[in-house]
Design an enzyme around this catalytic site. Structure first.
Site, PDB file in Angstrom:
ATOM      1  N   TYR A   1       0.839  -1.197   0.000  1.00  0.00           N
ATOM      2  CA  TYR A   1       0.000   0.000   0.000  1.00  0.00           C
ATOM      3  C   TYR A   1       0.877   1.252   0.000  1.00  0.00           C
ATOM      4  O   TYR A   1       0.615   2.208  -0.725  1.00  0.00           O
ATOM      5  CB  TYR A   1      -0.928  -0.006   1.222  1.00  0.00           C
ATOM      6  CG  TYR A   1      -1.929  -1.122   1.206  1.00  0.00           C
ATOM      7  CD1 TYR A   1      -3.126  -1.009   0.516  1.00  0.00           C
ATOM      8  CD2 TYR A   1      -1.684  -2.316   1.881  1.00  0.00           C
ATOM      9  CE1 TYR A   1      -4.054  -2.045   0.496  1.00  0.00           C
ATOM     10  CE2 TYR A   1      -2.602  -3.355   1.870  1.00  0.00           C
ATOM     11  CZ  TYR A   1      -3.785  -3.211   1.175  1.00  0.00           C
ATOM     12  OH  TYR A   1      -4.693  -4.242   1.159  1.00  0.00           O
TER      13      TYR A   1
ATOM     14  N   ASN B   1     -12.769  -0.597  -5.110  1.00  0.00           N
ATOM     15  CA  ASN B   1     -12.464  -0.810  -6.526  1.00  0.00           C
ATOM     16  C   ASN B   1     -13.634  -1.479  -7.267  1.00  0.00           C
ATOM     17  O   ASN B   1     -13.887  -2.657  -7.085  1.00  0.00           O
ATOM     18  CB  ASN B   1     -11.204  -1.669  -6.640  1.00  0.00           C
ATOM     19  CG  ASN B   1     -10.836  -2.011  -8.060  1.00  0.00           C
ATOM     20  OD1 ASN B   1     -11.408  -1.511  -9.016  1.00  0.00           O
ATOM     21  ND2 ASN B   1      -9.870  -2.900  -8.203  1.00  0.00           N
TER      22      ASN B   1
ATOM     23  N   CYS C   1      -6.528  -5.092  -7.681  1.00  0.00           N
ATOM     24  CA  CYS C   1      -6.295  -4.701  -6.291  1.00  0.00           C
ATOM     25  C   CYS C   1      -5.855  -5.880  -5.430  1.00  0.00           C
ATOM     26  O   CYS C   1      -5.295  -5.673  -4.352  1.00  0.00           O
ATOM     27  CB  CYS C   1      -7.518  -4.010  -5.703  1.00  0.00           C
ATOM     28  SG  CYS C   1      -9.030  -4.965  -5.802  1.00  0.00           S
ATOM     29  N   HIS C   2      -6.045  -7.104  -5.904  1.00  0.00           N
ATOM     30  CA  HIS C   2      -5.577  -8.265  -5.154  1.00  0.00           C
ATOM     31  C   HIS C   2      -4.054  -8.305  -5.066  1.00  0.00           C
ATOM     32  O   HIS C   2      -3.500  -9.003  -4.227  1.00  0.00           O
ATOM     33  CB  HIS C   2      -6.115  -9.573  -5.766  1.00  0.00           C
ATOM     34  CG  HIS C   2      -5.665  -9.815  -7.162  1.00  0.00           C
ATOM     35  ND1 HIS C   2      -6.295  -9.231  -8.254  1.00  0.00           N
ATOM     36  CD2 HIS C   2      -4.645 -10.565  -7.665  1.00  0.00           C
ATOM     37  CE1 HIS C   2      -5.681  -9.631  -9.361  1.00  0.00           C
ATOM     38  NE2 HIS C   2      -4.684 -10.429  -9.028  1.00  0.00           N
TER      39      HIS C   2
ATOM     40  N   GLU D   1      -1.552 -16.413 -10.333  1.00  0.00           N
ATOM     41  CA  GLU D   1      -0.509 -15.627 -10.987  1.00  0.00           C
ATOM     42  C   GLU D   1       0.893 -16.103 -10.606  1.00  0.00           C
ATOM     43  O   GLU D   1       1.882 -15.470 -10.965  1.00  0.00           O
ATOM     44  CB  GLU D   1      -0.675 -14.150 -10.633  1.00  0.00           C
ATOM     45  CG  GLU D   1      -1.958 -13.559 -11.175  1.00  0.00           C
ATOM     46  CD  GLU D   1      -2.148 -12.095 -10.819  1.00  0.00           C
ATOM     47  OE1 GLU D   1      -1.262 -11.502 -10.172  1.00  0.00           O
ATOM     48  OE2 GLU D   1      -3.188 -11.544 -11.205  1.00  0.00           O
TER      49      GLU D   1
END
Length: 99
Positions: free
Chosen positions: A24, A47, A55-56, A82
């Protein structure tokens, strides 16, 4: 939607590719607002474009996943898809994946 939220989403989308995470605080610095890490967290929580605006991929500075509007299990699943390994709600080898 505020200009700050738009800046958050645009900065995240253009700077944090799949397979990586950002804190962040670092996202706030990239935006030119180094002290606004809490506001970044709030923007991520609101979001409306997830997962297109990923945003993850935004995590705490200690590698913990942090909150996710759609639930921590889904945040973990998206990160693992990912290629990010998660153990005990923390990114494994955090410094290797963090921008």
């Amino acid at each position: 939607m505020t200009e700050f939220q738009i800046l958050c989403y645009e900065t995240l989308k253009s700077n944090v590719p799949a397979g990586s995470v950002i804190t962040y605080g670092h996202l706030a610095m990239l935006m030119g607002h180094p002290n606004a890490y809490r506001a970044v967290g709030s923007a991520m929580n609101k979001n409306p474009y997830a997962p297109e605006v990923p945003c993850h991929r935004v995590v705490k500075s200690n590698g913990e996943l942090g909150e996710y509007a759609f639930g921590s299990a889904l945040k973990q699943k998206r990160l693992q898809e990912e290629g990010i390994k998660i153990v005990n709600n923390k990114v494994v080898n955090f410094k290797n994946f963090c921008l």
